[in-house]
Design an enzyme around this catalytic site. Sequence first.
Site, PDB file in Angstrom:
ATOM      1  N   LYS A  22       0.845  -1.212   0.000  1.00  0.00           N
ATOM      2  CA  LYS A  22       0.000   0.000   0.000  1.00  0.00           C
ATOM      3  C   LYS A  22       0.869   1.246   0.000  1.00  0.00           C
ATOM      4  CE  LYS A  22      -1.663   1.885   3.934  1.00  0.00           C
ATOM      5  NZ  LYS A  22      -1.420   3.319   4.097  1.00  0.00           N
ATOM      6  N   ASN A  23       1.882   1.290   0.888  1.00  0.00           N
ATOM      7  CA  ASN A  23       2.639   2.537   1.051  1.00  0.00           C
ATOM      8  C   ASN A  23       3.624   2.791  -0.079  1.00  0.00           C
ATOM      9  OD1 ASN A  23       1.124   3.103   3.248  1.00  0.00           O
ATOM     10  ND2 ASN A  23       2.635   2.423   4.753  1.00  0.00           N
ATOM     11  N   ARG A  93      -3.924  10.566   3.395  1.00  0.00           N
ATOM     12  CA  ARG A  93      -2.679  11.251   3.734  1.00  0.00           C
ATOM     13  C   ARG A  93      -1.795  11.399   2.504  1.00  0.00           C
ATOM     14  NH1 ARG A  93      -0.611  13.304   7.705  1.00  0.00           N
ATOM     15  NH2 ARG A  93       1.629  13.622   7.947  1.00  0.00           N
ATOM     16  N   CYS A 117      -4.747   8.364   8.990  1.00  0.00           N
ATOM     17  CA  CYS A 117      -5.010   7.878  10.342  1.00  0.00           C
ATOM     18  C   CYS A 117      -4.645   8.943  11.374  1.00  0.00           C
ATOM     19  CB  CYS A 117      -4.189   6.618  10.614  1.00  0.00           C
ATOM     20  SG  CYS A 117      -4.634   5.281   9.530  1.00  0.00           S
ATOM     21  N   ARG A 122       0.477  15.100  13.165  1.00  0.00           N
ATOM     22  CA  ARG A 122       1.233  14.591  12.005  1.00  0.00           C
ATOM     23  C   ARG A 122       1.697  15.794  11.188  1.00  0.00           C
ATOM     24  NH1 ARG A 122      -1.565   9.285   9.461  1.00  0.00           N
ATOM     25  NH2 ARG A 122       0.527   9.031   8.602  1.00  0.00           N
ATOM     26  N   PRO A 123       2.790  16.457  11.662  1.00  0.00           N
ATOM     27  CA  PRO A 123       3.248  17.689  11.015  1.00  0.00           C
ATOM     28  C   PRO A 123       3.830  17.437   9.620  1.00  0.00           C
ATOM     29  CG  PRO A 123       4.810  16.978  12.671  1.00  0.00           C
ATOM     30  CD  PRO A 123       3.642  16.049  12.770  1.00  0.00           C
ATOM     31  N   ILE A 124       3.991  18.511   8.869  1.00  0.00           N
ATOM     32  CA  ILE A 124       4.603  18.391   7.531  1.00  0.00           C
ATOM     33  C   ILE A 124       5.757  19.376   7.391  1.00  0.00           C
ATOM     34  CG2 ILE A 124       2.466  17.571   6.433  1.00  0.00           C
ATOM     35  CD1 ILE A 124       2.205  20.416   5.233  1.00  0.00           C
ATOM     36  N   ASP A 125       6.327  19.796   8.512  1.00  0.00           N
ATOM     37  CA  ASP A 125       7.410  20.792   8.463  1.00  0.00           C
ATOM     38  C   ASP A 125       8.623  20.327   7.666  1.00  0.00           C
ATOM     39  OD1 ASP A 125       7.473  19.058  10.874  1.00  0.00           O
ATOM     40  OD2 ASP A 125       9.457  19.949  11.101  1.00  0.00           O
ATOM     41  N   ASP A 307       3.784   0.354  12.150  1.00  0.00           N
ATOM     42  CA  ASP A 307       2.509  -0.089  11.564  1.00  0.00           C
ATOM     43  C   ASP A 307       2.162  -1.520  11.946  1.00  0.00           C
ATOM     44  OD1 ASP A 307       2.963   1.774   8.462  1.00  0.00           O
ATOM     45  OD2 ASP A 307       2.398   2.375  10.483  1.00  0.00           O
ATOM     46  N   ARG A 399      -9.124   0.384   3.683  1.00  0.00           N
ATOM     47  CA  ARG A 399      -8.169   1.324   3.076  1.00  0.00           C
ATOM     48  C   ARG A 399      -6.867   0.624   2.725  1.00  0.00           C
ATOM     49  NH1 ARG A 399      -6.276   5.595   6.695  1.00  0.00           N
ATOM     50  NH2 ARG A 399      -4.838   5.741   4.961  1.00  0.00           N
TER      51      ARG A 399
HETATM   52  C1  EPZ Z   1       4.144   6.881   6.668  1.00  0.00           C
HETATM   53  O1  EPZ Z   1       3.464   7.971   7.272  1.00  0.00           O
HETATM   54  C2  EPZ Z   1       3.112   5.779   6.539  1.00  0.00           C
HETATM   55  N1  EPZ Z   1       2.026   6.219   5.680  1.00  0.00           N
HETATM   56  C3  EPZ Z   1       2.572   5.398   7.913  1.00  0.00           C
HETATM   57  O2  EPZ Z   1       1.786   4.230   7.732  1.00  0.00           O
HETATM   58  C4  EPZ Z   1       3.735   5.008   8.842  1.00  0.00           C
HETATM   59  O3  EPZ Z   1       3.231   4.838  10.144  1.00  0.00           O
HETATM   60  C5  EPZ Z   1       4.823   6.085   8.842  1.00  0.00           C
HETATM   61  O4  EPZ Z   1       5.221   6.411   7.496  1.00  0.00           O
HETATM   62  C6  EPZ Z   1       6.071   5.624   9.592  1.00  0.00           C
HETATM   63  O5  EPZ Z   1       6.572   4.460   8.988  1.00  0.00           O
HETATM   64  C7  EPZ Z   1       2.215   6.175   4.347  1.00  0.00           C
HETATM   65  O6  EPZ Z   1       3.260   5.759   3.865  1.00  0.00           O
HETATM   66  C8  EPZ Z   1       1.047   6.624   3.511  1.00  0.00           C
HETATM   67  P1  EPZ Z   1       6.554   9.900   8.793  1.00  0.00           P
HETATM   68  P2  EPZ Z   1       4.185   9.432   7.298  1.00  0.00           P
HETATM   69  O7  EPZ Z   1       6.652  11.171   8.048  1.00  0.00           O
HETATM   70  O8  EPZ Z   1       4.999   9.587   6.088  1.00  0.00           O
HETATM   71  C9  EPZ Z   1       7.303  13.067  12.238  1.00  0.00           C
HETATM   72  C10 EPZ Z   1      -0.087   2.896   7.685  1.00  0.00           C
HETATM   73  O9  EPZ Z   1      -0.550   2.292   8.672  1.00  0.00           O
HETATM   74  N2  EPZ Z   1       7.287  14.056  11.160  1.00  0.00           N
HETATM   75  O10 EPZ Z   1       7.574   8.832   8.567  1.00  0.00           O
HETATM   76  O11 EPZ Z   1       3.140  10.434   7.605  1.00  0.00           O
HETATM   77  C11 EPZ Z   1       5.927  12.431  12.463  1.00  0.00           C
HETATM   78  O12 EPZ Z   1       5.161  13.225  13.340  1.00  0.00           O
HETATM   79  C12 EPZ Z   1       0.351   4.320   7.848  1.00  0.00           C
HETATM   80  O13 EPZ Z   1       0.105   2.396   6.557  1.00  0.00           O
HETATM   81  C13 EPZ Z   1       7.612  15.374  11.468  1.00  0.00           C
HETATM   82  O14 EPZ Z   1       7.905  15.707  12.615  1.00  0.00           O
HETATM   83  O15 EPZ Z   1       5.111   9.249   8.575  1.00  0.00           O
HETATM   84  C14 EPZ Z   1       6.297  11.103  13.075  1.00  0.00           C
HETATM   85  O16 EPZ Z   1       6.541  11.272  14.457  1.00  0.00           O
HETATM   86  C15 EPZ Z   1      -0.085   4.915   9.170  1.00  0.00           C
HETATM   87  N3  EPZ Z   1       7.605  16.292  10.461  1.00  0.00           N
HETATM   88  C16 EPZ Z   1       7.614  10.739  12.382  1.00  0.00           C
HETATM   89  O17 EPZ Z   1       8.126  11.961  11.845  1.00  0.00           O
HETATM   90  C17 EPZ Z   1       7.287  15.964   9.162  1.00  0.00           C
HETATM   91  O18 EPZ Z   1       7.309  16.862   8.286  1.00  0.00           O
HETATM   92  C18 EPZ Z   1       7.468   9.749  11.248  1.00  0.00           C
HETATM   93  O19 EPZ Z   1       6.491  10.248  10.356  1.00  0.00           O
HETATM   94  C19 EPZ Z   1       6.962  14.608   8.872  1.00  0.00           C
HETATM   95  C20 EPZ Z   1       6.967  13.677   9.889  1.00  0.00           C
END
Ligand code: EPZ
Length: 432
Positions: A22-23, A93, A117, A122-125, A307, A399
Amino acid sequence: MDKYVIRGGKPLYGEVEISGAKNAAVAIIPASLMVDGVCRIENIPDISDTDKLLTILTHLGAKVRTINKNTVEIDCTAARRTGAPFDLMRKIRASYYLIGSMLGRFGSAKTTMPGGCNFGVRPIDQHIKGMTALGAEVNVSGGFIYADARGGRLKGAKIYLDKVSVGATINVMLAATLAEGQSIIENAAREPHIVDLANFLNSMGADIRGAGTDTIKVNGVDRLHGGSYSLIPDQIEAGTYMAAVAATGGSILVKNVIPKHLDCISAKLREMGVTVEEGDDAVLVSRTGKLKRTNIKTLPYPGFPTDMQPQISTVLCLAEGTSVVTEGVWDNRYKYVNELRKMGAQIHVDGKTAIIEGVGALTGAPVAACDLRAGAAMVIAGLCAEGVTEVEDVHYIERGYQDIVGKLRALGADIVYICEKDETPRTGAAAI
Ligand code: EPZ
């Protein structure tokens, strides 16, 4: 709302075929927007998130031809930057990957703040940091994200991600693919789906090296040509079925996997007394004896995947002794614990740590899926509980899991999908 009705207590036996990741799919479908030609993508999981993304591309002028339920041909030659269905984009997302691909293709992007989810902030900074470093002006306002390369082409840059982020690594990789010059992404995430995206882009003419390590080099190219690509199998779907047989007992052959991607899951299951035998593209998972306690901390790949945290915690509810699970990625990924407590689980949550006291058995009860993986955990709980469990809000599960009801029934589970509007029990594709 639609629900699953599960009569638990039956060990699982048989074979299950794992679908495409999926991812990986939710990154590669938006990436196809940058391709000047036809992309044939195979092994796409037949799930609602991929359906939504293909519909979004269609609204942007892409031509999507369905070859079969797991294969599409996408032609984005005539795609345009306008027409995005914002209401649909808010629901997933991964729609924010369109920032990177639209910036790369059109030099500008407008997307919604991402959905997905809800387990804490879930920031995007880091996404914004990366796009800005490549020369884009990025603004967030009114629930939208605006990015603009200010009339020119993005320029390669060196970007250090302050946090290991799958999404930011993917988004920056997308934007850098068609930028001018070299970009270096440091402290990059190393998940298998990041490697799959890089391999997809390279097969379409990109020049990306180092995916799967913490430093990714992207040499920008002028265009991407069409081609064919087949997605990797889903590491988390495979892990979910491995956890299911660990909970119910029995023996299942999990087919179409890359065992290397499952190393951490297999290691933890072995600590818990589960037998995991690896083949070239399958793992045989069996549990006959008692489950043993263990401690788990979730970490970015190659650590234990976050996950898989709800699913493995559910199995630990049945282990002898006390287990400690620490969530190392998300702030609050324990909402499902209250649902498990309705089934007799003994879990104490303190911040990012869950203390799990093993109980003899769980008892069937009406529960709800709080998010995608929490929903999978409820299914696992229902499969091993005594009596009947009804899982509500199964749209979360749909999903990310292709035909989970059919696949589980083929393994001997007593599970049906009740469609609320017509109350007819459905048994899924694999069972037919
Ligand atoms: C991806 O989410 C996956 N989703 C999530 O899987 C998965 O839990 C996650 O990666 C971690 O492996 C998809 O691939 C669609 P991150 P993502 O950016 O990209 C922080 C599922 O069950 N962060 O790796 O949103 C964030 O808060 C889903 O399939 C920032 O601080 O996760 C978190 O603590 C749920 N700033 C950590 O990094 C940012 O700009 C990891 O988040 C981005 C993230």
